[in-house]
Each structure stands twice: as structure tokens, then as C-alpha cells.
Design a protein around this motif. Structure first.
Motif, PDB file in Angstrom:
ATOM      1  N   GLY A  55       0.842  -1.185   0.000  1.00 55.83           N
ATOM      2  CA  GLY A  55       0.000   0.000   0.000  1.00 55.83           C
ATOM      3  C   GLY A  55       0.882   1.240   0.000  1.00 55.83           C
ATOM      4  N   LEU A  56       0.873   1.960  -1.106  1.00 56.24           N
ATOM      5  CA  LEU A  56       1.745   3.122  -1.290  1.00 56.24           C
ATOM      6  C   LEU A  56       0.976   4.388  -0.939  1.00 56.24           C
ATOM      7  CD1 LEU A  56       4.689   3.329  -2.276  1.00 56.24           C
ATOM      8  CD2 LEU A  56       3.808   3.823  -4.563  1.00 56.24           C
ATOM      9  N   SER A  57       1.548   5.217  -0.072  1.00 56.05           N
ATOM     10  CA  SER A  57       0.803   6.330   0.503  1.00 56.05           C
ATOM     11  C   SER A  57       0.640   7.535  -0.412  1.00 56.05           C
ATOM     12  CB  SER A  57       1.466   6.778   1.810  1.00 56.05           C
ATOM     13  OG  SER A  57       2.800   7.180   1.576  1.00 56.05           O
ATOM     14  N   ALA A  58       1.277   7.518  -1.579  1.00 57.89           N
ATOM     15  CA  ALA A  58       1.108   8.617  -2.530  1.00 57.89           C
ATOM     16  C   ALA A  58       1.457   8.121  -3.919  1.00 57.89           C
ATOM     17  CB  ALA A  58       1.979   9.818  -2.163  1.00 57.89           C
ATOM     18  N   GLU A  59       0.949   8.803  -4.914  1.00 61.37           N
ATOM     19  CA  GLU A  59       1.230   8.440  -6.310  1.00 61.37           C
ATOM     20  C   GLU A  59       2.615   8.941  -6.695  1.00 61.37           C
ATOM     21  OE1 GLU A  59       0.045   7.453 -10.414  1.00 61.37           O
ATOM     22  OE2 GLU A  59      -1.599   8.096  -9.157  1.00 61.37           O
ATOM     23  N   PRO A  60       3.501   8.070  -7.182  1.00 56.72           N
ATOM     24  CA  PRO A  60       4.815   8.526  -7.649  1.00 56.72           C
ATOM     25  C   PRO A  60       4.680   9.435  -8.855  1.00 56.72           C
ATOM     26  CG  PRO A  60       4.768   6.135  -7.312  1.00 56.72           C
ATOM     27  CD  PRO A  60       3.358   6.612  -7.246  1.00 56.72           C
ATOM     28  N   ASP A  61       5.685  10.267  -9.077  1.00 56.23           N
ATOM     29  CA  ASP A  61       5.715  11.014 -10.327  1.00 56.23           C
ATOM     30  C   ASP A  61       6.254  10.086 -11.415  1.00 56.23           C
ATOM     31  OD1 ASP A  61       8.380  10.972  -9.577  1.00 56.23           O
ATOM     32  OD2 ASP A  61       8.635  13.142  -9.538  1.00 56.23           O
ATOM     33  N   LYS A  62       6.655  10.617 -12.560  1.00 56.47           N
ATOM     34  CA  LYS A  62       7.092   9.775 -13.679  1.00 56.47           C
ATOM     35  C   LYS A  62       8.271   8.909 -13.245  1.00 56.47           C
ATOM     36  CE  LYS A  62       6.356  10.805 -17.952  1.00 56.47           C
ATOM     37  NZ  LYS A  62       6.351  11.320 -19.346  1.00 56.47           N
ATOM     38  N   LEU A  63       8.268   7.659 -13.668  1.00 56.09           N
ATOM     39  CA  LEU A  63       9.299   6.697 -13.261  1.00 56.09           C
ATOM     40  C   LEU A  63      10.577   6.902 -14.082  1.00 56.09           C
ATOM     41  CD1 LEU A  63       7.080   3.496 -12.882  1.00 56.09           C
ATOM     42  CD2 LEU A  63       7.766   5.125 -11.109  1.00 56.09           C
ATOM     43  N   ASP A 248      -5.191   7.171   1.689  1.00 55.46           N
ATOM     44  CA  ASP A 248      -5.823   7.257   3.007  1.00 55.46           C
ATOM     45  C   ASP A 248      -5.117   6.337   4.009  1.00 55.46           C
ATOM     46  OD1 ASP A 248      -7.737   6.594   5.211  1.00 55.46           O
ATOM     47  OD2 ASP A 248      -9.034   7.971   4.103  1.00 55.46           O
ATOM     48  N   ALA A 249      -4.564   6.923   5.068  1.00 49.54           N
ATOM     49  CA  ALA A 249      -3.824   6.148   6.069  1.00 49.54           C
ATOM     50  C   ALA A 249      -4.706   5.126   6.773  1.00 49.54           C
ATOM     51  CB  ALA A 249      -3.201   7.096   7.096  1.00 49.54           C
ATOM     52  N   ASN A 250      -5.969   5.474   7.006  1.00 50.06           N
ATOM     53  CA  ASN A 250      -6.890   4.542   7.667  1.00 50.06           C
ATOM     54  C   ASN A 250      -7.145   3.311   6.802  1.00 50.06           C
ATOM     55  OD1 ASN A 250      -7.255   6.244   9.903  1.00 50.06           O
ATOM     56  ND2 ASN A 250      -8.868   7.394   8.860  1.00 50.06           N
ATOM     57  N   ILE A 251      -7.235   3.531   5.501  1.00 49.52           N
ATOM     58  CA  ILE A 251      -7.473   2.412   4.581  1.00 49.52           C
ATOM     59  C   ILE A 251      -6.246   1.510   4.524  1.00 49.52           C
ATOM     60  CG2 ILE A 251      -7.836   1.813   2.156  1.00 49.52           C
ATOM     61  CD1 ILE A 251      -9.639   4.257   1.923  1.00 49.52           C
ATOM     62  N   ARG A 252      -5.051   2.111   4.515  1.00 51.72           N
ATOM     63  CA  ARG A 252      -3.839   1.286   4.523  1.00 51.72           C
ATOM     64  C   ARG A 252      -3.780   0.433   5.778  1.00 51.72           C
ATOM     65  NH1 ARG A 252      -1.540   6.020   3.152  1.00 51.72           N
ATOM     66  NH2 ARG A 252      -0.176   6.160   4.985  1.00 51.72           N
ATOM     67  N   ARG A 257      -4.476  -5.041   8.370  1.00 51.97           N
ATOM     68  CA  ARG A 257      -5.117  -5.941   9.334  1.00 51.97           C
ATOM     69  C   ARG A 257      -5.859  -7.082   8.633  1.00 51.97           C
ATOM     70  NH1 ARG A 257      -6.700  -0.815  11.535  1.00 51.97           N
ATOM     71  NH2 ARG A 257      -5.530  -0.291  13.425  1.00 51.97           N
ATOM     72  N   SER A 258      -6.483  -6.765   7.505  1.00 49.70           N
ATOM     73  CA  SER A 258      -7.269  -7.785   6.793  1.00 49.70           C
ATOM     74  C   SER A 258      -6.398  -8.717   5.968  1.00 49.70           C
ATOM     75  CB  SER A 258      -8.284  -7.105   5.868  1.00 49.70           C
ATOM     76  OG  SER A 258      -7.623  -6.425   4.798  1.00 49.70           O
ATOM     77  N   GLY A 259      -5.134  -8.301   5.713  1.00 49.77           N
ATOM     78  CA  GLY A 259      -4.240  -9.113   4.899  1.00 49.77           C
ATOM     79  C   GLY A 259      -4.351  -8.849   3.407  1.00 49.77           C
ATOM     80  N   ASP A 260      -5.149  -7.844   3.014  1.00 46.90           N
ATOM     81  CA  ASP A 260      -5.283  -7.524   1.591  1.00 46.90           C
ATOM     82  C   ASP A 260      -3.992  -6.916   1.039  1.00 46.90           C
ATOM     83  OD1 ASP A 260      -7.850  -8.473   1.443  1.00 46.90           O
ATOM     84  OD2 ASP A 260      -8.790  -6.546   1.847  1.00 46.90           O
ATOM     85  N   ILE A 261      -3.216  -6.301   1.881  1.00 49.87           N
ATOM     86  CA  ILE A 261      -1.877  -5.857   1.514  1.00 49.87           C
ATOM     87  C   ILE A 261      -0.908  -6.414   2.551  1.00 49.87           C
ATOM     88  CG2 ILE A 261      -2.698  -3.740   0.379  1.00 49.87           C
ATOM     89  CD1 ILE A 261      -1.723  -2.145   2.782  1.00 49.87           C
ATOM     90  N   GLN A 262       0.340  -6.562   2.151  1.00 50.36           N
ATOM     91  CA  GLN A 262       1.328  -7.135   3.072  1.00 50.36           C
ATOM     92  C   GLN A 262       2.296  -6.101   3.639  1.00 50.36           C
ATOM     93  OE1 GLN A 262       0.900  -8.885  -0.213  1.00 50.36           O
ATOM     94  NE2 GLN A 262      -0.821  -9.669   0.976  1.00 50.36           N
ATOM     95  N   ALA A 264       2.896  -1.615   4.102  1.00 48.81           N
ATOM     96  CA  ALA A 264       2.400  -0.244   3.935  1.00 48.81           C
ATOM     97  C   ALA A 264       3.443   0.723   4.470  1.00 48.81           C
ATOM     98  CB  ALA A 264       1.072  -0.045   4.656  1.00 48.81           C
ATOM     99  N   ASP A 265       3.670   1.781   3.719  1.00 47.87           N
ATOM    100  CA  ASP A 265       4.650   2.793   4.143  1.00 47.87           C
ATOM    101  C   ASP A 265       3.943   3.963   4.813  1.00 47.87           C
ATOM    102  OD1 ASP A 265       4.988   5.488   2.047  1.00 47.87           O
ATOM    103  OD2 ASP A 265       3.566   3.913   1.544  1.00 47.87           O
ATOM    104  N   THR A 266       4.737   4.838   5.399  1.00 50.99           N
ATOM    105  CA  THR A 266       4.265   6.103   5.981  1.00 50.99           C
ATOM    106  C   THR A 266       3.032   5.872   6.849  1.00 50.99           C
ATOM    107  OG1 THR A 266       4.970   7.081   3.865  1.00 50.99           O
ATOM    108  CG2 THR A 266       3.938   8.550   5.447  1.00 50.99           C
ATOM    109  N   ILE A 267       3.166   4.982   7.784  1.00 48.82           N
ATOM    110  CA  ILE A 267       2.065   4.711   8.712  1.00 48.82           C
ATOM    111  C   ILE A 267       1.825   5.960   9.565  1.00 48.82           C
ATOM    112  CG2 ILE A 267       1.363   3.326  10.696  1.00 48.82           C
ATOM    113  CD1 ILE A 267       1.307   1.831   8.024  1.00 48.82           C
TER     114      ILE A 267
END
Length: 543
Positions: A55-63, A248-252, A257-262, A264-267
């Protein structure tokens, strides 16, 4: 002399992160945090394959490492695009695509870098000194490059033979090895760069890495998969990594907790205490080499890199108003109340527990709203003085902005908050379409990349259009010196000079908080802020 210079170039920054490994005690004594960078897989039983979702806390700019200015791009590029050098958990610089540390000769003007010539890029192109030169030339001289100042006063970049690249300097530049341990040292496939003259490289980046780029769905996800051509493929365990954009930090937190992601950054500090107590989750944490604060636009009218023009507003023209803003911020109280004692106050780009720290370099103005109002009156400014502050839409940043709004009111300021999406805010920063803007920097081992990049005249990262001949001279002297104590003194002097001009108001320093499920291992986070997933793996199911 030359041997000593070479050693200082490589090792002069090595103890910066080492010093940060000690427990962090907050000013009021209410919390202590100890670094845990995560651990490599080592001998732990893991299974081959699988898809890890972060779960990435923000969209990266161009790679594109040449033009990127986003921390989150570094996360993704770290999996697909290795560098000439890297830094380890202890803050030591180590070879990655280079085969050894640089050799420095000619009184610091010639830097020879030994590089690999026995590996391939993800597209099958050969990796050698010529490929390295192509990328370094691009990083240094391409229009719009964000890497130019990081590489120093380069005179030329040459190929000595298939396994040696030579950088010749107009003046010695001690921070070069540290610079090549980040995006300036990422080497791009020459075949990929040859397409459309590299203009669209970021749409389909090709490098040397544990993984290779597959696709990107804007504002949704970025997918990479294991690269079978990678030279160290036996240490790569996962089949695929999906970086899912979850602002959204709450969603991450909920998805962890649910295991949908393994991973998450920037908690958020609002969530981290509860997550750390969860037996199915592991908190990885580190002090930061970076800083957070407020850019105040002084002369960036036509976009960064273009000639600066004095902006005709009181706050842009009069340093006393900017000083007043800094004095009106109660950093200690803000950090502890907004971020639950997890972060630290910051007043400069110098990491307090580093070999470059001096009283002058880390000096923090006392909270003094009375003095702030006096400076505003002295400057003939309107009270309350109105400021429009653009800030990212994340909850923690909005929470900080709102607390700041109430805080600076006592010092005579009327702060208007304008929420902006992170990727848009990066564009705003470069274009100069802001009065004040709240953003930070993830930090680098060498102070040059934390200061000169943002405040050196004509630097591609000088987003506020600041120029000071005195500061330029001090920063140039510091970059040329091989003596850590002398460099620290010079950076302290530069910090004092910038404090009088206040083009940027430092506010706090993050604690890097990353959480992953105990079903995975090998997730590592160092003080440079990058979450490393290249060698991560799912733990072998004991059942």
C-alpha cells in the motif's frame, strides 16, 4: 593525500546514519523509539514465488530517475533500477553496480569508478562503462534533470575502458559517491533511452534490478515482475510486486489488518501504536535523514531552472516576515500533539545526531510569537498577515496544517490552507505557482544533497528561487573539502546565513514508520527513507 581524499569521499558520510541508530528520546521525555531497519531473509525458510502487495501512501511522479523528485518513485525504482552505489542499514556506502569504491586522483579532480561488464539490463542490452556514461551524461546535462546539482561541477564524463568510467571535475566534489547511491547513480538501458531520445523513458523504464516494469494504471497501481536476467536472481523470491496507491492512512491500516496488503509505508502516528501491538504485524522504523517544512516562494516565477524574478509581495521581498513566521511556530508542541510523540522538531537540514552536526548547524529559533509580531510591525506588514499554504490531501498533513494555522495566528499570521493532491503539488512546486507550500525531503547521507539542491543558485531543486552569493560560496567550499569537521563548520555557517533569509521554514523530522505482515520477511527500511522489497519473501508456511 590522494588516498586520504579517496577515503574521505567514500567514508566521510558513513557515520551519519550510524549515529541515528540510538534510541530517540523526545524533548519532553514522554517517548523513546529504537530503530528497527528490518532484516534480510538470511537463513529463514521462505517459499519461492507469490505476489506481494504494498500500500503506497502517494502516487509517484514519472518513473524516470533523471527527472523524478518524489520519494515514492524511489520505492518503485529501488526494485527495478539499481545504482552504482547503495547505503546499508549502518549508513555505509557500498558498491552495487560498481565493483568497488571510486579512486580519486589529480587532487580530487578525477574520479574513476569501476563498473560491472558481465551483466544485462532487463531488455537484454549489455551493461558496461559505455552504458554507465550514457546515463550519467543524461542525469547531469538533460534539460529538466533534477540530478544536475547532485553530481557537482562536472567537466566531462569519459569511458576509460569497458569496466571503468571517469568523471573529471572543474573543482573537487566530495559528495559524489553519496550522490551515486541514489537516483544520480541509477543506470538506464541505453537501448530504452535510444527510443524517442529517451523522452518517454518513464512510461516504460528499463534498468538492472531484481524486478522489471510491467505496467502502470495512473492513480491505482504499478506492477513489476521478477527479472530472469537479473545477475543475482537466486536471491529474488517473489514473482511480482504490486504497488497499490492508497493515500488514506486509515485504509492502509485496515488493509494491513485484513491481509489484503502485506506492506504499507508512511504509517500514521495515529495508527502506529495499535498496529505495533498486533501480533500478526511487524513495525519497521528508522530515524530520517530528511526534513519537513514550508517553502516560501521568493523568485520562482517561470518555473524552476528558469531565471528568477523577485516576486512583488511583502513576504517574498522582506526576510523579516519570513523570520516572523518561523518564530511563530511552536515546533515541540506541534510535533508531539499532532504526531503523538513519534516525530521530532527540526530547524535545519543537518541531522542532529550526525558527524556534520554543530550548534550553528542545528540551531533552532525559540518559539516567540511576541517577537514575531514585532518583526511584522517593523516590516510594516499587515497584521494578521495573510498566507496561502498549499498542502497535500493526506490526513496527517492536513492535521499538521490545521494545527499550524491555529499556532501561527498568535504570531500575527492568517494562514489559508489549500489541499492539493501530492503529484499535483510536485508540479506546483516546480512551476512556482505557490506563495507557500508544505513539503519535505526524504534526505541523503551527505548534507550537500540536502542543502545545495534546494538553496544553491540555479539548482534544479531551488523551488523558491533563492540566491545568496555568501551561501553559494560556503556550500561550494564544503563540497570541495575532505575534512568532515571543516565541512560541518561550513554547513553551520551556511545554515546561519539561510536562517536570516528564511527561504524555507523547517518544522519537523519524520520517523519512518513501515508495517508489514509477519507472513513476509526481508522488508527493509533505512534512514534514506526507501522501503526495500527486492529481496523480500513470503515465509514458509509451517503448517
Amino acid at each position: 593525500m590522494l588516498a586520504r581524499f579517496s577515503r574521505m569521499v567514500v567514508l566521510g558520510v558513513a557515520v551519519v546514519a550510524l549515529a541515528s541508530c540510538a534510541p530517540v528520546q523526545h524533548p519532553d521525555g514522554t517517548a523513546t523509539h529504537t530503530d528497527d531497519f528490518g532484516t534480510p531473509v538470511g537463513t529463514r525458510q521462505v517459499r519461492k514465488g507469490g505476489e506481494l502487495v504494498m500500500g503506497l501512501s502517494a502516487e509517484p511522479d514519472k518513473l524516470d530517475p533523471t527527472t523524478s523528485s518524489s520519494l515514492y518513485t524511489r520505492y518503485v525504482m529501488g526494485s527495478i533500477c539499481e545504482k552504482l552505489y547503495d547505503n546499508d542499514a549502518s549508513g555505509n556506502l557500498v558498491p552495487q553496480l560498481a565493483t568497488g569504491m571510486p579512486t580519486v586522483t589529480d587532487e580530487g579532480l578525477t574520479v574513476t569508478i569501476p563498473v560491472r561488464n558481465d551483466i544485462k539490463f532487463a531488455d537484454g542490452a549489455a551493461f558496461d562503462a559505455t552504458a554507465v556514461k550514457t546515463s550519467l551524461d543524461r542525469h547531469f546535462s538533460m534539460k529538466g534533470s533534477q540530478r544536475t546539482s547532485e553530481m557537482g561541477p562536472v567537466a566531462s564524463i569519459e569511458v576509460a575502458d569497458s569496466s571503468n568510467v571517469v568523471i573529471r571535475y572543474k573543482k573537487p566534489f566530495a559528495p559524489i559517491t553519496a550522490a551515486l547511491a541514489d537516483r544520480a547513480g541509477m543506470i538506464l538501458s541505453p537501448a530504452a533511452l535510444a527510443k524517442d531520445e529517451g523522452k518517454n523513458f518513464g512510461d516504460n523504464p528499463v534498468c538492472v534490478g531484481a524486478f522489471k516494469f510491467v505496467k502502470r494504471v495512473p492513480q491505482t497501481s504499478i506492477i513489476v515482475e521478477r527479472d530472469p536476467l537479473y545477475y543475482d536472481a537466486k536471491k529474488v523470491h517473489l514473482d511480482k510486486i504490486t504497488y497499490r496507491i492508497m493515500i488514506d492512512a486509515n485504509i492502509r491500516a485496515s488493509n494491513l489488518r485484513s491481509g489484503d496488503i502485506q506492506v504499507a509505508d508512511t504509517i500514521s502516528p495515529q495508527d502506529v501504536d495499535a498496529l505495533a501491538k498486533n501480533p500478526d504485524l511487524k513495525l519497521v522504523q528508522s530515524g530520517s535523514l530528511g526534513f519537513q517544512g514550508i517553502y516560501i516562494n521568493i523568485g520562482n516565477v517561470d518555473g524552476v531552472g528558469k531565471p528568477t524574478k523577485q516576486i512583488d509581495t511583502p513576504i517574498a521581498k522582506d526576510a523579516r516576515i519570513r523570520q516572523a513566521l518561523s518564530l511563530s511556530i511552536d515546533r515541540n508542541t506541534l510535533v508531539d500533539t499532532v504526531f503523538n510523540n513519534w516525530f521530532e522538531p527540526a530547524c535545519s537540514a543537518i541531522v542532529p545526531k550526525s558527524t556534520f552536526a554543530t550548534p550553528a548547524g542545528t540551531d533552532c529559533p525559540a518559539y516567540d510569537p511576541k517577537k514575531s509580531r514585532e518583526l511584522l510591525k517593523e516590516a510594516g506588514a499587515q497584521i494578521p498577515y495573510p498566507i496561502t499554504l498549499q498542502v497535500t490531501t493526506t490526513q496527517d498533513q492536513l492535521r499538521m496544517a490545521q494545527a499550524l494555522q491555529a499556532n501561527v495566528a498568535e504570531g500575527g499570521f492568517d494562514l489559508k490552507i489549500v489541499p492539493v493532491e501530492y503529484s499535483t503539488l510536485l508540479d506546483v512546486q516546480k512551476k512556482g505557482t505557490f506563495e507557500a507550500l508544505m513539503l519535505g525531503w526524504s534526505g541523503r547521507l551527505d548534507p550537500d544533497a540536502n542543502i545545495t539542491r534546494f538553496f544553491g543558485t540555479k539548482s534544479p531543486g531551488n523551488y523558491v528561487g533563492y540566491s545568496s552569493p555568501k551561501v553559494d560560496e560556503l556550500l561550494q567550499k564544503a563540497a570541495q573539502s575532505t575534512d568532515t569537521a571543516q565541512r560541518a563548520e561550513l554547513y553551520g555557517q551556511a545554515n546561519q546565513a539561510m536562517a536570516k533569509d528564511t527561504p524555507y521554514v523547517y518544522t519537523y523530522r519524520l520517523r519512518l514508520l513501515t508495517v508489514h505482515t509477519t507472513k513476509v520477511t526481508g522488508v527493509e527500511v533505512y534512514a534514506d527513507g526507501v522501503v526495500r522489497l527486492g529481496k523480500a519473501a513470503f515465509v514458509e508456511d509451517k503448517g
